[in-house]
Design a protein around this motif. Sequence first.
Motif, PDB file in Angstrom:
ATOM      1  N   ARG A 282       0.483   1.363   9.342  1.00 28.23           N
ATOM      2  CA  ARG A 282       1.855   1.762   8.958  1.00 28.23           C
ATOM      3  C   ARG A 282       2.405   0.980   7.745  1.00 28.23           C
ATOM      4  O   ARG A 282       3.292   0.723   7.532  1.00 28.23           O
ATOM      5  CB  ARG A 282       2.617   1.362  10.137  1.00 28.23           C
ATOM      6  CG  ARG A 282       2.461   2.105  11.520  1.00 28.23           C
ATOM      7  CD  ARG A 282       3.655   1.744  12.419  1.00 28.23           C
ATOM      8  NE  ARG A 282       3.552   0.361  12.864  1.00 28.23           N
ATOM      9  CZ  ARG A 282       4.590  -0.428  12.764  1.00 28.23           C
ATOM     10  NH1 ARG A 282       5.847   0.173  12.151  1.00 28.23           N
ATOM     11  NH2 ARG A 282       4.357  -1.727  13.268  1.00 28.23           N
ATOM     12  N   SER A 283       1.488   0.920   6.696  1.00 30.21           N
ATOM     13  CA  SER A 283       1.984   0.285   5.509  1.00 30.21           C
ATOM     14  C   SER A 283       1.121   0.814   4.280  1.00 30.21           C
ATOM     15  O   SER A 283      -0.145   0.941   4.021  1.00 30.21           O
ATOM     16  CB  SER A 283       1.675  -1.310   5.418  1.00 30.21           C
ATOM     17  OG  SER A 283       1.735  -1.708   4.430  1.00 30.21           O
ATOM     18  N   SER A 284       1.795   1.580   3.475  1.00 29.26           N
ATOM     19  CA  SER A 284       1.092   2.199   2.075  1.00 29.26           C
ATOM     20  C   SER A 284       0.346   0.941   1.309  1.00 29.26           C
ATOM     21  O   SER A 284      -0.577   1.182   0.693  1.00 29.26           O
ATOM     22  CB  SER A 284       2.321   2.808   1.252  1.00 29.26           C
ATOM     23  OG  SER A 284       2.793   3.673   2.153  1.00 29.26           O
ATOM     24  N   TYR A 285       1.104  -0.168   1.360  1.00 30.04           N
ATOM     25  CA  TYR A 285       0.753  -1.485   0.567  1.00 30.04           C
ATOM     26  C   TYR A 285      -0.538  -1.731   1.202  1.00 30.04           C
ATOM     27  O   TYR A 285      -1.586  -2.055   0.655  1.00 30.04           O
ATOM     28  CB  TYR A 285       1.573  -2.601   0.437  1.00 30.04           C
ATOM     29  CG  TYR A 285       2.777  -2.049  -0.734  1.00 30.04           C
ATOM     30  CD1 TYR A 285       2.492  -1.467  -1.880  1.00 30.04           C
ATOM     31  CD2 TYR A 285       4.108  -2.710  -0.510  1.00 30.04           C
ATOM     32  CE1 TYR A 285       3.581  -1.059  -2.764  1.00 30.04           C
ATOM     33  CE2 TYR A 285       5.058  -2.213  -1.328  1.00 30.04           C
ATOM     34  CZ  TYR A 285       4.666  -1.555  -2.634  1.00 30.04           C
ATOM     35  OH  TYR A 285       5.800  -1.505  -3.420  1.00 30.04           O
ATOM     36  N   GLY A 286      -0.595  -1.959   2.613  1.00 32.44           N
ATOM     37  CA  GLY A 286      -1.689  -2.614   3.301  1.00 32.44           C
ATOM     38  C   GLY A 286      -2.947  -1.505   3.141  1.00 32.44           C
ATOM     39  O   GLY A 286      -4.021  -1.927   2.988  1.00 32.44           O
ATOM     40  N   THR A 287      -2.490  -0.238   2.890  1.00 34.83           N
ATOM     41  CA  THR A 287      -3.625   0.537   2.875  1.00 34.83           C
ATOM     42  C   THR A 287      -4.173   0.754   1.535  1.00 34.83           C
ATOM     43  O   THR A 287      -5.225   1.289   1.044  1.00 34.83           O
ATOM     44  CB  THR A 287      -3.244   2.257   3.359  1.00 34.83           C
ATOM     45  OG1 THR A 287      -2.398   1.804   4.563  1.00 34.83           O
ATOM     46  CG2 THR A 287      -4.417   2.891   3.515  1.00 34.83           C
ATOM     47  N   LEU A 288      -3.497   0.371   0.266  1.00 28.25           N
ATOM     48  CA  LEU A 288      -3.767   0.437  -0.974  1.00 28.25           C
ATOM     49  C   LEU A 288      -5.601   0.255  -1.374  1.00 28.25           C
ATOM     50  O   LEU A 288      -6.102   0.895  -2.090  1.00 28.25           O
ATOM     51  CB  LEU A 288      -3.056  -0.679  -1.704  1.00 28.25           C
ATOM     52  CG  LEU A 288      -3.219  -0.480  -3.218  1.00 28.25           C
ATOM     53  CD1 LEU A 288      -2.976   1.028  -3.918  1.00 28.25           C
ATOM     54  CD2 LEU A 288      -2.119  -1.409  -4.239  1.00 28.25           C
ATOM     55  N   PRO A 289      -5.948  -1.224  -0.711  1.00 28.93           N
ATOM     56  CA  PRO A 289      -7.560  -1.224  -0.893  1.00 28.93           C
ATOM     57  C   PRO A 289      -8.346  -0.126  -0.830  1.00 28.93           C
ATOM     58  O   PRO A 289      -9.243   0.388  -1.288  1.00 28.93           O
ATOM     59  CB  PRO A 289      -7.781  -2.561  -0.243  1.00 28.93           C
ATOM     60  CG  PRO A 289      -6.175  -3.074  -0.210  1.00 28.93           C
ATOM     61  CD  PRO A 289      -5.407  -2.186  -0.057  1.00 28.93           C
ATOM     62  N   VAL A 290      -7.971   0.411   0.369  1.00 30.30           N
ATOM     63  CA  VAL A 290      -8.756   1.566   0.815  1.00 30.30           C
ATOM     64  C   VAL A 290      -8.548   2.808   0.160  1.00 30.30           C
ATOM     65  O   VAL A 290      -9.511   3.598   0.039  1.00 30.30           O
ATOM     66  CB  VAL A 290      -8.317   2.045   2.610  1.00 30.30           C
ATOM     67  CG1 VAL A 290      -9.435   2.813   3.144  1.00 30.30           C
ATOM     68  CG2 VAL A 290      -8.567   0.578   3.471  1.00 30.30           C
ATOM     69  N   SER A 291      -7.186   3.001  -0.236  1.00 30.21           N
ATOM     70  CA  SER A 291      -6.865   4.039  -1.058  1.00 30.21           C
ATOM     71  C   SER A 291      -7.543   4.232  -2.109  1.00 30.21           C
ATOM     72  O   SER A 291      -8.188   5.256  -2.382  1.00 30.21           O
ATOM     73  CB  SER A 291      -5.350   4.238  -1.070  1.00 30.21           C
ATOM     74  OG  SER A 291      -4.829   4.485  -0.013  1.00 30.21           O
ATOM     75  N   ILE A 292      -7.547   3.093  -2.923  1.00 26.85           N
ATOM     76  CA  ILE A 292      -8.374   2.888  -4.212  1.00 26.85           C
ATOM     77  C   ILE A 292      -9.915   3.395  -3.959  1.00 26.85           C
ATOM     78  O   ILE A 292     -10.692   3.874  -4.578  1.00 26.85           O
ATOM     79  CB  ILE A 292      -8.169   1.630  -4.918  1.00 26.85           C
ATOM     80  CG1 ILE A 292      -6.726   1.514  -5.352  1.00 26.85           C
ATOM     81  CG2 ILE A 292      -9.160   1.480  -6.116  1.00 26.85           C
ATOM     82  CD1 ILE A 292      -6.420   0.167  -6.089  1.00 26.85           C
ATOM     83  N   ASN A 293     -10.661   2.657  -2.932  1.00 27.28           N
ATOM     84  CA  ASN A 293     -11.909   2.970  -2.678  1.00 27.28           C
ATOM     85  C   ASN A 293     -12.056   4.386  -2.316  1.00 27.28           C
ATOM     86  O   ASN A 293     -13.283   4.944  -2.796  1.00 27.28           O
ATOM     87  CB  ASN A 293     -12.200   2.024  -1.445  1.00 27.28           C
ATOM     88  CG  ASN A 293     -13.616   2.150  -1.236  1.00 27.28           C
ATOM     89  OD1 ASN A 293     -14.183   3.033  -0.170  1.00 27.28           O
ATOM     90  ND2 ASN A 293     -14.537   1.316  -1.576  1.00 27.28           N
ATOM     91  N   VAL A 294     -11.362   4.967  -1.454  1.00 28.51           N
ATOM     92  CA  VAL A 294     -11.511   6.363  -1.109  1.00 28.51           C
ATOM     93  C   VAL A 294     -11.563   7.236  -2.450  1.00 28.51           C
ATOM     94  O   VAL A 294     -12.279   8.206  -2.806  1.00 28.51           O
ATOM     95  CB  VAL A 294     -10.483   6.534  -0.050  1.00 28.51           C
ATOM     96  CG1 VAL A 294     -10.255   8.565  -0.030  1.00 28.51           C
ATOM     97  CG2 VAL A 294     -10.871   6.405   1.237  1.00 28.51           C
TER      98      VAL A 294
END
Length: 429
Positions: A282-294
Amino acid sequence: MAVFYGVLVSVAVVLGVFYLIKIKIKLGIQILITMAIGILAGILLEDSTIVFSTIGQGFVGLLKMLVIPLVFFTLISSIINIQDIFQLRKIGLKTFTLFIVTAIIASIIGILTALAVSPWQGIKLSSVSDFEIREIPSFSEVFLNFIPSNPFGNMVNDEVIPIVIFSILIGVSILLSKQHDQNAIQPVEAFFRGFSQALFQLTKMVIKLSPIGVFALMANVSSSYGIETLLPLSLLILTVYIACIIHIIFTYGSLIGVIAKVNPFGFFYRAFPAMAVAFSTRSSYGTLPVSINVITQRLKVSKKIANFVAPLGATINMDACGGIYPAIVAVFVSNIYGIELTFVHYALIVLTATIASVGTAGVPGTASIMATVVLSSAGLPVEGLALVLAVDPILDMARTTVNVTGDLVVSLIVGKSEGEWDQGAYEDN
């Protein structure tokens, strides 16, 4: 005894994940399996919440560890890789335009879905006198909070927006300095590029733990919220989820299919790990590392685009938190209180929700502030927001998934338009 069973199941999941990694099962499949196990474990082991919560928050803590360094170093690295100010301006304009357009569509979808489903049916207005209205910061306060007056203090306090601005300013300054003395600035460029590379390696290590983190977070959610909490507002939950699904499939799917000319189903399959982590954290910032990797590893968009669009998207691209959700809440509250909305009201809701969608910080819970802004601007009772807060964490899971998916979509579209997308590698992946 319940704690013992919780520990036992968690250990079994950890061992299972390592086995899946050993036999080279793809990350998306791993997350899908552990997500289902987590939901089931939470329902069956309601008293084991402390175990699931501890593991889940530990995973979130690892993600948060990466956020500030990633934003700072990767944003600067992406800007110095762009090479010239004109290209930076062009990429920034494309990114911001896509964020605004999707935000307008999101708020319209929110209104239409709410009118179609009528989530206020069967709900009686009860006393909300104990509701404490979230304070809406003044324009001057918001503006001053954006200024990185103490960048190191901002980093310590996890204040991402000032760090984004500071990073952009540093990156632009490096670009301008290269025009005067390229040799003097090369060591600075090498430092940021090298540190960014090290961060990417650390991110890959943390992402391998995603299936375990998703399991624990989903188990915690399903064990914390019983049917007695969800049932009275089931229509509202359904409305938000329908609107989010419509926005993902039709808005994002159309952008991917028409503009990027990519099969939407293949895109969503590749984007699934980031969407699953967004849903559970439930956090866009918390998901940021995964987003960049994807974006870089699965969508095959260059790091230059990924490192620019993803941090910016986590900051200002909030189609669901600022667009869909406040629009639905506005229609919901107006009908609960028997207030008839005119075309002017709807237009005002769309306008305010669009503005809110690019001003919502990507952390859990701030959608309530944006809903307060929209309710106030439309002249609706802000106290009505208290009626939906009981299920806000459930709604936030869908909202964050939409926000993060939007960042991935924009990254691919901008990457393709700038020639920074490896289509061959994407199709082979």
